[in-house]
Write a protein that holds these residues in place. Structure first.
Motif, short mmCIF file in Angstrom:
data_model
loop_
_atom_site.label_atom_id
_atom_site.label_comp_id
_atom_site.label_asym_id
_atom_site.label_seq_id
_atom_site.Cartn_x
_atom_site.Cartn_y
_atom_site.Cartn_z
N SER A 95 0.82 -1.21 0.00
CA SER A 95 0.00 0.00 0.00
C SER A 95 0.85 1.25 0.00
N LEU A 96 1.98 1.21 0.71
CA LEU A 96 2.88 2.36 0.74
C LEU A 96 3.44 2.63 -0.65
N ALA A 97 3.87 1.58 -1.34
CA ALA A 97 4.40 1.73 -2.70
C ALA A 97 3.30 2.20 -3.65
N GLY A 98 2.10 1.66 -3.47
CA GLY A 98 0.98 2.08 -4.31
C GLY A 98 0.65 3.54 -4.13
N ASP A 178 -5.64 -9.45 -7.88
CA ASP A 178 -4.61 -8.44 -8.07
C ASP A 178 -5.10 -7.05 -7.69
N HIS A 179 -6.41 -6.80 -7.79
CA HIS A 179 -6.89 -5.46 -7.47
C HIS A 179 -6.75 -5.15 -5.98
N GLN A 180 -6.53 -6.15 -5.15
CA GLN A 180 -6.32 -5.90 -3.72
C GLN A 180 -4.87 -5.55 -3.41
N ASP A 181 -3.99 -5.77 -4.36
CA ASP A 181 -2.58 -5.46 -4.20
C ASP A 181 -2.33 -4.07 -4.75
N HIS A 182 -2.20 -3.07 -3.85
CA HIS A 182 -2.03 -1.69 -4.29
C HIS A 182 -0.75 -1.51 -5.08
N ASN A 183 0.27 -2.25 -4.75
CA ASN A 183 1.54 -2.15 -5.49
C ASN A 183 1.34 -2.59 -6.93
N GLY A 234 -8.52 7.09 -7.04
CA GLY A 234 -9.04 5.85 -6.45
C GLY A 234 -7.95 5.07 -5.75
N LEU A 235 -6.77 4.98 -6.37
CA LEU A 235 -5.65 4.27 -5.75
C LEU A 235 -5.15 5.00 -4.51
N LEU A 236 -5.10 6.32 -4.57
CA LEU A 236 -4.69 7.11 -3.41
C LEU A 236 -5.62 6.85 -2.22
N ARG A 237 -6.90 6.86 -2.48
CA ARG A 237 -7.88 6.66 -1.40
C ARG A 237 -7.77 5.27 -0.79
N SER A 238 -7.77 4.24 -1.64
CA SER A 238 -7.77 2.87 -1.12
C SER A 238 -6.47 2.54 -0.39
N SER A 239 -5.33 3.01 -0.91
CA SER A 239 -4.05 2.74 -0.23
C SER A 239 -3.94 3.55 1.06
N ALA A 240 -4.45 4.78 1.07
CA ALA A 240 -4.42 5.59 2.28
C ALA A 240 -5.29 4.97 3.37
N HIS A 241 -6.40 4.37 2.99
CA HIS A 241 -7.27 3.71 3.97
C HIS A 241 -6.52 2.59 4.69
#
Length: 326
Positions: A95-98, A178-183, A234-241
């Protein structure tokens, strides 16, 4: 006796993060393809004096840098998966990398939008033939990369369910989308964004060459920038969560509460669930009951499909039952 050995209750917190995922392998392949294309375009640009080819080569280099972040995140996750300093493993590195890659995508989109607006104000001559060739080449390369990244990977772990006095870890065979892997999502978005800009560029360049609609070139740049920002948000929000330990959806919390309260007079008094990696969660559950069960019994009530790999139960004997006992 537990005073002599507590191995039955000792567990690690790798949760399968020490295993190499197929997404990592696919990302490395895409990096190699991107770097080769970058080198070919830069060399060709120098040899034929084409600034368009050189510019696209450098553009490919920027995406290779972003993809390298994803590859490094996979390596770091595996390398430090058994490092005890990480309380719940290294799953959040994804998530950090994403999140970092999503920020890079936004910056890329803003630069693209700024350049497009500048072209509106001060139009420049366009070498249509060379530009179309570069855009088509970029689209072909990105199409191949998207096909490589498009498959689904699997993460396989050991299956165990142990009573550790209230804590439970499950390393079960889990198919992670794969969609659960933010990276992985960030790597996919970088390639998809590049493919999108190529499609828009081809459309605008063809319209400019044959219909003399020159304004479409910078306009499509702005359109592409807006779409990339929308994807990145969308990626920013989900990884930040995940990074901020936000609770999952009400459906997940409701499923946990319903499963626990389906047995006897159990009532969930406290419930905290947070992500510790792609598709895997930890939970702390407070339970009030007149006849509390042992941790194994509570764990068996939880739905397996929720991906709960580390669960701590805290049980309380209800006050009414205490008064009856007195």
């Amino acid at each position: 006796m537990h005073t002599e050995s507590i191995e039955r209750w000792v567990h690690d917190h790798t949760f399968g993060q020490d295993r190499k995922k197929s997404a990592e392998h696919r990302t490395l392949i895409v990096i190699v393809i991107t770097l080769v294309t970058m080198a070919v375009e830069i060399v060709a640009g120098i040899a034929f004096g084409s600034m368009a080819l050189m510019a696209d080569g450098l553009h490919m280099g920027s995406h290779a840098s972003a993809l390298t972040i994803s590859a490094f995140a996979y390596y770091y996750t595996r390398r430090h998966a058994k490092d005890a300093r990480f309380n719940f493993g290294t799953g959040k590195v994804s998530s950090l990398a994403g999140f970092a890659s999503a920020v890079m995508l936004v910056l890329f989109a803003l630069v693209m939008a700024g350049e497009s607006i500048a072209r509106f104000i001060s139009p420049v001559a366009i070498g249509f033939n060379q530009a179309i060739l570069v855009a088509v080449l970029g689209l072909i390369v990105n199409g191949i990369c998207l096909m490589i990244l498009g498959g689904h990977g699997h993460s396989h772990g050991q299956s165990s369910r142990e009573d550790d006095g209230g804590n439970h870890d499950s390393h079960e065979h889990t198919n992670l989308d794969d969609h659960q892997d933010h990276n992985f999502r960030s790597a996919y978005l970088h390639v998809a964004a590049d493919a999108l800009t190529s499609v828009l560029a081809i459309f605008a360049l063809l319209a400019g060459k044959y219909l003399r609609q020159i304004w479409l070139d910078p306009f499509m740049g702005v359109v592409g920038a807006v779409l990339v920002v929308r994807w990145s948000w969308g990626l920013l929000r989900s990884s930040a969560h995940v990074l901020l330990d936000l609770q999952p959806s009400d459906e997940v919390l409701g499923a946990i509460r319903k499963s626990i309260e389906s047995e006897g007079d159990n009532r969930v008094s406290d419930l905290h669930v947070w992500s510790v990696g792609p598709g895997i969660y930890a939970a702390e559950i407070g339970i009030v009951s007149s006849r509390p069960l042992d941790p194994d019994s509570y764990y068996s009530l939880l739905p397996e499909e929720l991906g709960l790999v580390h669960v701590t139960f805290e049980t309380h004997l209800c006050a009414a039952h205490i008064r009856e006992a007195l």
